[in-house]
Design a protein around this motif. Sequence first.
Motif, PDB file in Angstrom:
ATOM      1  N   TYR A  75      -9.558  -6.749  -5.388  1.00 15.83           N
ATOM      2  CA  TYR A  75      -8.471  -6.001  -6.088  1.00 15.83           C
ATOM      3  C   TYR A  75      -7.815  -4.962  -5.384  1.00 15.83           C
ATOM      4  CZ  TYR A  75      -5.826  -3.991 -10.166  1.00 15.83           C
ATOM      5  OH  TYR A  75      -4.996  -3.376 -10.786  1.00 15.83           O
ATOM      6  N   ASN A 177      -4.958   3.168 -18.479  1.00 16.11           N
ATOM      7  CA  ASN A 177      -4.388   2.068 -17.458  1.00 16.11           C
ATOM      8  C   ASN A 177      -5.048   0.847 -17.747  1.00 16.11           C
ATOM      9  OD1 ASN A 177      -1.977   3.819 -17.373  1.00 16.11           O
ATOM     10  ND2 ASN A 177      -3.403   5.004 -15.746  1.00 16.11           N
ATOM     11  N   GLU A 224      -0.458  -8.234 -14.727  1.00 16.09           N
ATOM     12  CA  GLU A 224      -1.676  -7.483 -15.565  1.00 16.09           C
ATOM     13  C   GLU A 224      -1.356  -6.607 -16.609  1.00 16.09           C
ATOM     14  OE1 GLU A 224      -3.152  -4.774 -12.305  1.00 16.09           O
ATOM     15  OE2 GLU A 224      -3.202  -6.302 -10.586  1.00 16.09           O
ATOM     16  N   HIS A 254       2.667   7.556 -14.595  1.00 13.99           N
ATOM     17  CA  HIS A 254       3.170   6.102 -14.395  1.00 13.99           C
ATOM     18  C   HIS A 254       4.453   5.953 -15.434  1.00 13.99           C
ATOM     19  CE1 HIS A 254       0.051   4.675 -12.093  1.00 13.99           C
ATOM     20  NE2 HIS A 254      -0.907   5.297 -13.053  1.00 13.99           N
ATOM     21  N   ALA A 324       5.965   2.455  -1.115  1.00 14.86           N
ATOM     22  CA  ALA A 324       4.703   2.093  -1.845  1.00 14.86           C
ATOM     23  C   ALA A 324       5.001   0.593  -2.267  1.00 14.86           C
ATOM     24  CB  ALA A 324       4.492   3.146  -3.024  1.00 14.86           C
ATOM     25  N   LYS A 328       4.447  -2.841  -9.504  1.00 16.61           N
ATOM     26  CA  LYS A 328       5.845  -2.781  -9.982  1.00 16.61           C
ATOM     27  C   LYS A 328       6.764  -3.431  -9.153  1.00 16.61           C
ATOM     28  CE  LYS A 328       5.597   1.798 -11.033  1.00 16.61           C
ATOM     29  NZ  LYS A 328       4.232   1.886 -10.683  1.00 16.61           N
ATOM     30  N   ASP A 348       2.809   1.555   2.863  1.00 20.16           N
ATOM     31  CA  ASP A 348       1.900   1.911   1.840  1.00 20.16           C
ATOM     32  C   ASP A 348       0.481   2.560   2.437  1.00 20.16           C
ATOM     33  OD1 ASP A 348       1.609   0.811  -1.475  1.00 20.16           O
ATOM     34  OD2 ASP A 348      -0.581   1.445  -0.344  1.00 20.16           O
ATOM     35  N   THR A 349      -0.081   3.375   1.555  1.00 17.36           N
ATOM     36  CA  THR A 349      -1.012   4.107   2.170  1.00 17.36           C
ATOM     37  C   THR A 349      -2.664   3.417   1.841  1.00 17.36           C
ATOM     38  OG1 THR A 349      -1.519   5.207  -0.010  1.00 17.36           O
ATOM     39  CG2 THR A 349      -0.160   6.450   1.905  1.00 17.36           C
ATOM     40  N   LYS A 353      -3.913  -3.427   1.599  1.00 14.32           N
ATOM     41  CA  LYS A 353      -2.410  -4.056   1.557  1.00 14.32           C
ATOM     42  C   LYS A 353      -1.948  -4.109   3.104  1.00 14.32           C
ATOM     43  CE  LYS A 353      -1.614  -2.160  -3.116  1.00 14.32           C
ATOM     44  NZ  LYS A 353      -0.884  -1.549  -4.029  1.00 14.32           N
ATOM     45  N   ASN A 385       7.392   6.605 -10.315  1.00 10.96           N
ATOM     46  CA  ASN A 385       6.451   7.314 -11.226  1.00 10.96           C
ATOM     47  C   ASN A 385       5.723   8.591 -10.418  1.00 10.96           C
ATOM     48  OD1 ASN A 385       5.321   4.682 -10.182  1.00 10.96           O
ATOM     49  ND2 ASN A 385       3.335   5.304 -11.017  1.00 10.96           N
ATOM     50  N   HIS A 386       5.621   8.388  -9.165  1.00  5.27           N
ATOM     51  CA  HIS A 386       5.181   9.327  -8.332  1.00  5.27           C
ATOM     52  C   HIS A 386       6.126  10.407  -7.492  1.00  5.27           C
ATOM     53  CE1 HIS A 386       1.216   7.676  -9.535  1.00  5.27           C
ATOM     54  NE2 HIS A 386       1.573   6.495  -8.661  1.00  5.27           N
ATOM     55  N   GLU A 389       5.675  13.978  -6.415  1.00  4.33           N
ATOM     56  CA  GLU A 389       4.650  14.032  -5.413  1.00  4.33           C
ATOM     57  C   GLU A 389       5.028  13.728  -4.166  1.00  4.33           C
ATOM     58  OE1 GLU A 389       0.897  12.206  -6.465  1.00  4.33           O
ATOM     59  OE2 GLU A 389       0.136  11.996  -4.434  1.00  4.33           O
ATOM     60  N   ILE A 390       5.831  12.605  -4.081  1.00  5.83           N
ATOM     61  CA  ILE A 390       6.184  11.790  -2.888  1.00  5.83           C
ATOM     62  C   ILE A 390       7.532  12.869  -2.348  1.00  5.83           C
ATOM     63  CG2 ILE A 390       7.502   9.925  -1.929  1.00  5.83           C
ATOM     64  CD1 ILE A 390       5.947   8.110  -4.071  1.00  5.83           C
ATOM     65  N   LYS A 393       6.229  15.518  -0.485  1.00  6.76           N
ATOM     66  CA  LYS A 393       5.641  15.485   1.096  1.00  6.76           C
ATOM     67  C   LYS A 393       6.603  14.869   1.984  1.00  6.76           C
ATOM     68  CE  LYS A 393       2.981  10.994   0.161  1.00  6.76           C
ATOM     69  NZ  LYS A 393       1.954  10.674  -0.392  1.00  6.76           N
TER      70      LYS A 393
HETATM   71  O1  DWN Z   1      -2.128  -0.220 -14.583  1.00  7.79           O
HETATM   72  C1  DWN Z   1      -1.949  -0.273 -13.359  1.00  7.79           C
HETATM   73  C2  DWN Z   1      -1.469   0.996 -12.579  1.00  7.79           C
HETATM   74  C3  DWN Z   1      -2.070   2.305 -13.143  1.00  7.79           C
HETATM   75  O2  DWN Z   1      -1.616   0.830 -11.306  1.00  7.79           O
HETATM   76  C4  DWN Z   1      -2.353  -1.178 -12.520  1.00  7.79           C
HETATM   77  N1  DWN Z   1      -2.292  -2.512 -12.986  1.00  7.79           N
HETATM   78  C5  DWN Z   1      -1.737  -1.522 -10.881  1.00  7.79           C
HETATM   79  C6  DWN Z   1      -1.165  -0.157 -10.704  1.00  7.79           C
HETATM   80  O3  DWN Z   1      -0.113  -0.087 -10.670  1.00  7.79           O
HETATM   81  P1  DWN Z   1       0.899   0.357  -9.316  1.00  7.79           P
HETATM   82  O4  DWN Z   1       0.436  -0.312  -8.124  1.00  7.79           O
HETATM   83  O5  DWN Z   1       2.590   0.086  -9.954  1.00  7.79           O
HETATM   84  O6  DWN Z   1       0.700   1.889  -9.246  1.00  7.79           O
HETATM   85  P2  DWN Z   1       1.218   3.163  -8.765  1.00  7.79           P
HETATM   86  O7  DWN Z   1       0.066   4.241  -8.909  1.00  7.79           O
HETATM   87  O8  DWN Z   1       2.807   3.414  -8.907  1.00  7.79           O
HETATM   88  O9  DWN Z   1       1.130   2.957  -7.136  1.00  7.79           O
HETATM   89  C7  DWN Z   1       0.078   2.827  -6.290  1.00  7.79           C
HETATM   90  C8  DWN Z   1       0.528   2.356  -4.926  1.00  7.79           C
HETATM   91  O10 DWN Z   1       1.469   3.252  -4.276  1.00  7.79           O
HETATM   92  C9  DWN Z   1      -0.650   2.417  -3.976  1.00  7.79           C
HETATM   93  O11 DWN Z   1      -0.552   1.141  -3.266  1.00  7.79           O
HETATM   94  C10 DWN Z   1      -0.576   3.416  -3.023  1.00  7.79           C
HETATM   95  C11 DWN Z   1       0.849   3.642  -2.984  1.00  7.79           C
HETATM   96  N2  DWN Z   1       1.309   5.048  -2.653  1.00  7.79           N
HETATM   97  C12 DWN Z   1       1.972   5.178  -1.458  1.00  7.79           C
HETATM   98  O12 DWN Z   1       1.737   4.594  -0.524  1.00  7.79           O
HETATM   99  N3  DWN Z   1       2.173   6.588  -1.145  1.00  7.79           N
HETATM  100  C13 DWN Z   1       1.303   6.077  -3.859  1.00  7.79           C
HETATM  101  C14 DWN Z   1       1.733   7.248  -3.335  1.00  7.79           C
HETATM  102  C15 DWN Z   1       1.618   8.222  -4.570  1.00  7.79           C
HETATM  103  C16 DWN Z   1       2.079   7.330  -2.067  1.00  7.79           C
HETATM  104  O13 DWN Z   1       2.371   8.563  -1.945  1.00  7.79           O
END
Ligand code: DWN
Length: 415
Positions: A75, A177, A224, A254, A324, A328, A348-349, A353, A385-386, A389-390, A393
Amino acid sequence: MMTSIQKESLVCRVSGKKLQQTLNLGIQPLGNGFLSQRDFKKEYFYPMATGFCSESKMFQLLEQPAPEKMFHDQYAFYSSSSRHMQNHFEKFADAVLESRCLATADPFVVELGCNDGILIKNFAARGIRHLGIEPSQNVAAEAQKHGVRTISEFFGAALAEKILKTDGPADVFLAANVMCHIPDILGVAQGINNLLKPRGVLIFEDPYLGAMVEKASYDQIYDEHVFLFSAHSIQYLFGKVGMELIDLLPQNTHGGSMRYVLAKKGIFPPTPAVDQLMAKEKLQGLDRAEGFAEFRRRVEKSKGDLVALLQELKKQGKKVCGYAATSKSTTILNYCKIGPDLVEYICDTTPIKQGKYSPGMHIPIQPYEHFQKNPPDYAILFAWNHSEEIMAKEKEYMARGGRWITHVPEVRVIA
Ligand code: DWN
């Protein structure tokens, strides 16, 4: 290409009544199905559309891939990938402790879908008796490293029975979530009710249907997320097992979430927030299928606008990447048919992936450092959604003239 389609659900998973289609997002792969080139030919796809049940008020996917396809030992999502989310869950744990619902002789807290332990580790660290349930073994192993006691199984009435025998009833049942990911949500609701003490509480949060509609953030819809909940649908669902909403707390995580607090019926008086949100949802049209017509129109417009913008940037010779590789982003890229011709790479961090390709459209996923070394002219903010934070930085990227593209609440460039 594989299109193994489950025809299980053209009826509501909670009421059994026929669903009315609300949105069609086309043929989609798994949201987190990042893959290697050698797996392109056997990639899994399914038709992704949503429906609404006028009885239960559940907004849900018409069809969903089997859970084992989505949640397994590879996962790709680790909850702790965002610092902001780590802070959020520390505060969530503090709020539970302050509410005194754990102020019993030998408190026991259970978390469903604890992922890498981001929330429950805050209870483990305080020596509180706890149990994390996480079917994806790789992320569960991460939670264990944080001192969290976990089991890797899918939750339902049977597992609730087992936990009752080994640990006894729970004071607090948590989920974040997670609930919106579970097709047999009624079985889970039953299991939760069975596992809770008579004065036990369920506290969970998920992306909120009202926020998605307001922002036209249709990328909240992917394999999901079988449900997008509202106060109406939660009241109906838990009403079926003898529970009720006693409080509601909007969250900014989110892209707009809701924290739902529930207890067995008649134990605690509901706060005014419950009736207030139900009234607001009626005004917003979240209690009827016709209420989603404007949302559908905005989603279709968003697709047209995003594709037109990317084509124009390509004509101008601009370099565009994705920022990222979120679940979504899979919805957006496949609905809009955006591939490597328009978006060169996605950074992506998350190590699991990196070096792979995005589901369906096969855009290369690069480590974050690639973005720093090869900054684009424009970056599509897939983790919108982040954004706070992004943005904080990425001041250097912006100072050098880098721009952002977002689709929420409408497609636009942020300089
Ligand atoms: O419900 C769910 C939510 C909570 O998280 C899951 N089904 C899957 C996941 O959804 P998502 O992938 O859309 O979540 P995020 O939190 O919007 O994105 C996370 C991804 O973004 C990770 O792969 C890390 C990446 N990321 C990045 O590369 N640089 C995230 C941040 C904040 C960054 O600065």
